[in-house]
Every structure is written in structure tokens, then in C-alpha cells.
Design a protein around this motif. Structure first.
Motif: not given
Length: 201
Positions: A14-18, A29-35, A37-42, A90-93
Motif C-alpha cells: 500500500e501507498v499513502r500518496i503524497d 492515461l496515467r490512471m489507466r497505466l497504473l490500473g 499494471l496492477r491488474v495485468k502485471g508487468p 504498490h497494489d493499493v493507493t
């Protein structure tokens, strides 16, 4: 030898974002990229571009922006040569909306992110309504939304959210043990929300 079920599963990273991270993350696009990577993996920038319907140049640029604030990292076990593999750091924001009250730009960014979550929910619901007839009766009964009305003070609402989140995390950990070849298993996204029925108090 110990049974696999007795081996404790790692807790989600987990990360508590700053403030810096939230300003970088508040981009479609950044939200979709992070999502992804979390769902599909590297994945590589090229793979992500194909998945998200964009171009590799834009994908590479925004991955580097996410990496600068520690939200994505290069996968140390892959890559080599000119191919860079990325993974979610991280897995969770996590955050609280009031974390950003003293920074107007960060507050605007977190409000955009929350609005994007609502837009995503609406998009997913619309897609479900259009295709639900293609799914089995069990899935049609399993998917969907419900709500409940209550009168509750903020401290109790925080307790409720914490307990529900812990339940979701337990099911998330259990889901990682599901056989990927199980024909009944499907990826599912669960949203958690609580809003006032009336105006400000």
C-alpha cells in the motif's frame, strides 16, 4: 511439509500518496497505466499502448512520470536490451481527502481522481447493462449494485469503511489462490463509496 493454506499470504503493498504523487497521478492515461499494471502485471510500454489504444511514445513518457514519483518501477526480473518492463510499485493507493486541504493544486488533483473513479464506475455499469444478457444466471445475480440508508456519526462511518475494506482485502488475498484455469473465475472490480443523502452540515 506445511500445507500451502497454512502459509500466510503477503499483505497488499500500500501507498499513502503524497502531494507530489497525487498531482502526477491526476491524468487520464496515467490512471489507466497504473490500473493496467496492477491488474495485468508487468508489461512493456508497447504492450500497454496496444492494450490501452494509445501510442508507445505517450505511454513511455507517462510511465516515466509515474516512475519519478515512485508509483511504478522497472521490473528487475525482466527486460534487457532496449525493452523496459514496468510494474506497479504498490497494489493499493490510499489517501484521505483532507490530506491535501493546504495545497490547492493537490486538492484539485484528488478531486479529479475521485471524479474519475465515478466516471469509471458509470462506464463499467453501462457496459454491463449492454452485455449482461450474454452472462450466466449466476453471474447476473452476482454482479450489480445495492445501497442502504442510515444515520451515523463520522467516527462510526470510518469504522464501517475500515471493516468493509478489511473484508474486501481478505477476499482479494483469497482470490490470488484461485486456480487461473477455473472456468468459473473472472476478474471483478468492487467499488466502495459512501455519500451524504442531504446537503452540507
Amino acid at each position: 511439509m506445511a500445507n500451502d493454506e497454512a502459509i500466510p499470504r503477503p499483505a497488499p503493498r500500500e501507498v499513502r500518496i503524497d502531494k507530489r504523487q497525487v498531482r502526477v497521478l491526476a491524468h487520464p492515461l496515467r490512471m489507466r497505466l497504473l490500473g493496467a499494471l496492477r491488474v495485468k502485471g508487468p508489461a512493456t510500454a508497447t504492450t500497454l499502448a496496444e492494450l490501452l489504444g494509445t501510442n508507445t511514445g505517450a505511454t513511455s513518457y507517462h510511465l516515466r512520470q509515474l516512475a519519478e514519483v515512485g508509483l511504478v518501477i522497472e521490473d528487475p526480473d525482466r527486460g534487457g536490451g532496449r525493452q523496459r518492463w514496468w510494474q506497479a510499485a504498490h497494489d493499493v493507493t490510499n489517501w484521505e481527502p483532507t490530506d491535501f486541504d493546504d495545497d490547492p493544486d493537490a486538492r484539485a488533483a484528488i478531486e479529479w481522481i475521485q471524479g474519475d473513479q465515478v466516471r469509471l464506475l458509470v462506464e463499467k455499469a453501462d457496459r454491463w447493462f449492454a452485455m449482461q444478457h450474454e452472462w450466466s444466471l449466476a453471474w447476473r445475480d452476482g454482479f450489480g449494485m445495492s445501497d442502504i440508508f442510515m444515520t451515523i456519526p463520522p467516527a462510526r462511518l470510518e469504522e464501517l469503511k475500515t471493516e468493509v475494506w478489511q473484508l474486501l482485502e481478505r477476499y482479494h488475498r483469497d482470490a490470488e489462490a484461485v486456480d487461473p484455469a477455473d472456468p468459473e473465475a473472472r476478474p471483478v472490480q468492487v467499488f466502495l463509496a459512501a455519500y451524504p443523502i442531504e446537503g452540507p452540515r
